[in-house]
Each structure stands twice: as structure tokens, then as C-alpha cells.
Motif scaffolding. Sequence first.
Motif, PDB file in Angstrom:
ATOM      1  N   PRO A  21     -37.291   7.727  -2.869  1.00 16.45           N
ATOM      2  CA  PRO A  21     -38.323   7.406  -3.857  1.00 16.45           C
ATOM      3  C   PRO A  21     -38.621   8.586  -4.778  1.00 16.45           C
ATOM      4  N   LEU A  22     -39.027   8.284  -5.994  1.00 21.34           N
ATOM      5  CA  LEU A  22     -39.468   9.301  -6.937  1.00 21.34           C
ATOM      6  C   LEU A  22     -40.870   9.729  -6.517  1.00 21.34           C
ATOM      7  N   GLU A  23     -41.053  11.020  -6.275  1.00 20.54           N
ATOM      8  CA  GLU A  23     -42.351  11.532  -5.839  1.00 20.54           C
ATOM      9  C   GLU A  23     -43.356  11.478  -6.995  1.00 20.54           C
ATOM     10  N   SER A  24     -44.643  11.497  -6.674  1.00 19.74           N
ATOM     11  CA  SER A  24     -45.690  11.355  -7.690  1.00 19.74           C
ATOM     12  C   SER A  24     -45.688  12.478  -8.724  1.00 19.74           C
ATOM     13  N   ASP A  25     -45.195  13.671  -8.352  1.00 16.96           N
ATOM     14  CA  ASP A  25     -45.163  14.789  -9.304  1.00 16.96           C
ATOM     15  C   ASP A  25     -43.774  14.999  -9.921  1.00 16.96           C
ATOM     16  N   GLU A  26     -42.888  14.015  -9.768  1.00 20.80           N
ATOM     17  CA  GLU A  26     -41.534  14.111 -10.318  1.00 20.80           C
ATOM     18  C   GLU A  26     -41.375  13.219 -11.549  1.00 20.80           C
ATOM     19  N   SER A  27     -40.525  13.672 -12.447  1.00 27.54           N
ATOM     20  CA  SER A  27     -40.168  12.904 -13.634  1.00 27.54           C
ATOM     21  C   SER A  27     -38.670  13.007 -13.849  1.00 27.54           C
ATOM     22  N   ILE A  28     -38.098  11.975 -14.466  1.00 29.34           N
ATOM     23  CA  ILE A  28     -36.680  11.973 -14.835  1.00 29.34           C
ATOM     24  C   ILE A  28     -36.591  12.288 -16.322  1.00 29.34           C
ATOM     25  N   TYR A  29     -35.728  13.238 -16.661  1.00 26.28           N
ATOM     26  CA  TYR A  29     -35.536  13.640 -18.056  1.00 26.28           C
ATOM     27  C   TYR A  29     -34.098  13.363 -18.463  1.00 26.28           C
ATOM     28  N   ASP A  75     -29.424  23.612 -30.428  1.00 21.17           N
ATOM     29  CA  ASP A  75     -30.859  23.690 -30.122  1.00 21.17           C
ATOM     30  C   ASP A  75     -31.560  22.364 -30.377  1.00 21.17           C
ATOM     31  N   GLU A  76     -30.989  21.548 -31.248  1.00 18.21           N
ATOM     32  CA  GLU A  76     -31.634  20.289 -31.632  1.00 18.21           C
ATOM     33  C   GLU A  76     -31.405  19.193 -30.586  1.00 18.21           C
ATOM     34  N   VAL A  77     -32.497  18.618 -30.119  1.00 17.03           N
ATOM     35  CA  VAL A  77     -32.430  17.472 -29.222  1.00 17.03           C
ATOM     36  C   VAL A  77     -32.472  16.220 -30.098  1.00 17.03           C
ATOM     37  N   VAL A  78     -31.432  15.381 -30.015  1.00 14.79           N
ATOM     38  CA  VAL A  78     -31.394  14.179 -30.860  1.00 14.79           C
ATOM     39  C   VAL A  78     -32.019  12.971 -30.173  1.00 14.79           C
ATOM     40  N   LEU A  79     -32.115  13.026 -28.841  1.00 14.49           N
ATOM     41  CA  LEU A  79     -32.727  11.929 -28.085  1.00 14.49           C
ATOM     42  C   LEU A  79     -33.266  12.499 -26.781  1.00 14.49           C
ATOM     43  N   SER A  80     -34.503  12.156 -26.479  1.00 13.06           N
ATOM     44  CA  SER A  80     -35.127  12.618 -25.245  1.00 13.06           C
ATOM     45  C   SER A  80     -35.930  11.473 -24.646  1.00 13.06           C
ATOM     46  N   LYS A  81     -35.707  11.216 -23.364  1.00  8.98           N
ATOM     47  CA  LYS A  81     -36.455  10.177 -22.654  1.00  8.98           C
ATOM     48  C   LYS A  81     -37.013  10.785 -21.375  1.00  8.98           C
ATOM     49  N   ILE A  82     -38.256  10.452 -21.087  1.00 10.21           N
ATOM     50  CA  ILE A  82     -38.905  10.916 -19.866  1.00 10.21           C
ATOM     51  C   ILE A  82     -39.435   9.694 -19.125  1.00 10.21           C
ATOM     52  N   VAL A  83     -39.075   9.580 -17.853  1.00  9.70           N
ATOM     53  CA  VAL A  83     -39.525   8.469 -17.015  1.00  9.70           C
ATOM     54  C   VAL A  83     -40.343   9.055 -15.878  1.00  9.70           C
ATOM     55  N   THR A  84     -41.549   8.527 -15.683  1.00  9.36           N
ATOM     56  CA  THR A  84     -42.438   9.083 -14.663  1.00  9.36           C
ATOM     57  C   THR A  84     -42.694   8.126 -13.503  1.00  9.36           C
ATOM     58  N   LYS A  85     -42.104   6.942 -13.550  1.00  7.36           N
ATOM     59  CA  LYS A  85     -42.296   6.003 -12.441  1.00  7.36           C
ATOM     60  C   LYS A  85     -40.986   5.275 -12.152  1.00  7.36           C
ATOM     61  N   GLN A  86     -40.870   4.825 -10.928  1.00  2.00           N
ATOM     62  CA  GLN A  86     -39.656   4.107 -10.525  1.00  2.00           C
ATOM     63  C   GLN A  86     -39.869   2.610 -10.645  1.00  2.00           C
ATOM     64  N   ASP A  87     -38.785   1.896 -10.869  1.00  2.50           N
ATOM     65  CA  ASP A  87     -38.842   0.447 -10.972  1.00  2.50           C
ATOM     66  C   ASP A  87     -39.016  -0.174  -9.587  1.00  2.50           C
ATOM     67  N   SER A  88     -38.330   0.379  -8.624  1.00  5.10           N
ATOM     68  CA  SER A  88     -38.458   0.018  -7.213  1.00  5.10           C
ATOM     69  C   SER A  88     -38.070   1.274  -6.438  1.00  5.10           C
ATOM     70  N   PRO A  89     -38.312   1.336  -5.121  1.00  3.10           N
ATOM     71  CA  PRO A  89     -37.993   2.561  -4.388  1.00  3.10           C
ATOM     72  C   PRO A  89     -36.542   3.011  -4.604  1.00  3.10           C
ATOM     73  N   GLY A  90     -36.396   4.219  -5.137  1.00  3.91           N
ATOM     74  CA  GLY A  90     -35.072   4.771  -5.363  1.00  3.91           C
ATOM     75  C   GLY A  90     -34.382   4.308  -6.634  1.00  3.91           C
ATOM     76  N   VAL A  91     -35.038   3.489  -7.452  1.00  2.84           N
ATOM     77  CA  VAL A  91     -34.418   2.988  -8.686  1.00  2.84           C
ATOM     78  C   VAL A  91     -35.287   3.376  -9.885  1.00  2.84           C
ATOM     79  N   VAL A  92     -34.678   4.111 -10.816  1.00  6.70           N
ATOM     80  CA  VAL A  92     -35.355   4.517 -12.038  1.00  6.70           C
ATOM     81  C   VAL A  92     -34.586   3.935 -13.217  1.00  6.70           C
ATOM     82  N   LEU A  93     -35.308   3.341 -14.157  1.00  8.64           N
ATOM     83  CA  LEU A  93     -34.687   2.770 -15.347  1.00  8.64           C
ATOM     84  C   LEU A  93     -35.052   3.608 -16.567  1.00  8.64           C
TER      85      LEU A  93
END
Length: 122
Positions: A32-40, A50-68
Motif C-alpha cells: 500500500p501507498l503510505e499516508s506520507d508517500e506520493s508518486i511523482y 532543466d525544463e520539465v514538460v510534464l509532471s504528475k503527482i499522485v497522493t492516493k492509491q486506487d486500491s491497495p498497491g495500485v496507483v493510477l
Amino acid sequence: MFITNSQISMYRGDSETIKINLTNKADGSARPLESDESIYMTVRKTTESDEVVLSKIVTKQDSPGVVLINLKPEDTANLPLGDYIYDIRIKRGTTWVKTIIGAEDPLRGWRAKFKLLSEVTK
């Protein structure tokens, strides 16, 4: 969208979802994604850019062990077509980082490419 060996190809301006399965190395069970973890997810033209053309941050999981990671049309609609490099990391607070998909894998001899393909209907 097509994903082969961590190489993503998608049509510019499409809606897409990248599914990340988090597992425990020891037993292969869902991690599972822990409460203080994020996916970048970060996309750049090159690893040296140096230029980031796309950045996504996910802070919650869709189901245990699955991040979309959801890509919206506006995320890529104005980007030039072509090849980019990306990586995906888990960050916990400000002191811990784990790369899930690195920009390069020298052991396997591939780079994590993010390729934008042309669309006809706009």
C-alpha cells in the motif's frame, strides 16, 4: 497508448491512465501507498534538460498497491511531437526517494522513453 519495456507511446491530447502496481519485494504482495508517500512522474526532453514538460503527482492509491497516473488531454495537447525521457518515483516526506522506473536501465540497455504521436482530429 502503448507501453513496451517502460517505453510509453501515446497520441498527443489523449486521455490515458498509467497503472502502477506496488509490490513488496520479499513476498510479492501488494504494497500500500503510505499516508506520507506520493508518486511523482516527471517528463523532460532529455535527462540533462532543466525544463520539465510534464509532471504528475499522485497522493492516493486506487486500491491497495495500485496507483493510477491519469493523463488529461491538456497535459500533452501543446507539447511538440517526439521523444522524451521520463521517470517515476515514490517520495516519502522530504527524506526518502525510491525510483520505480528510472530514465535509464544500463543492465537491460534501454531508456524510459515517452513518445508523443501525432493526432489527426483536434
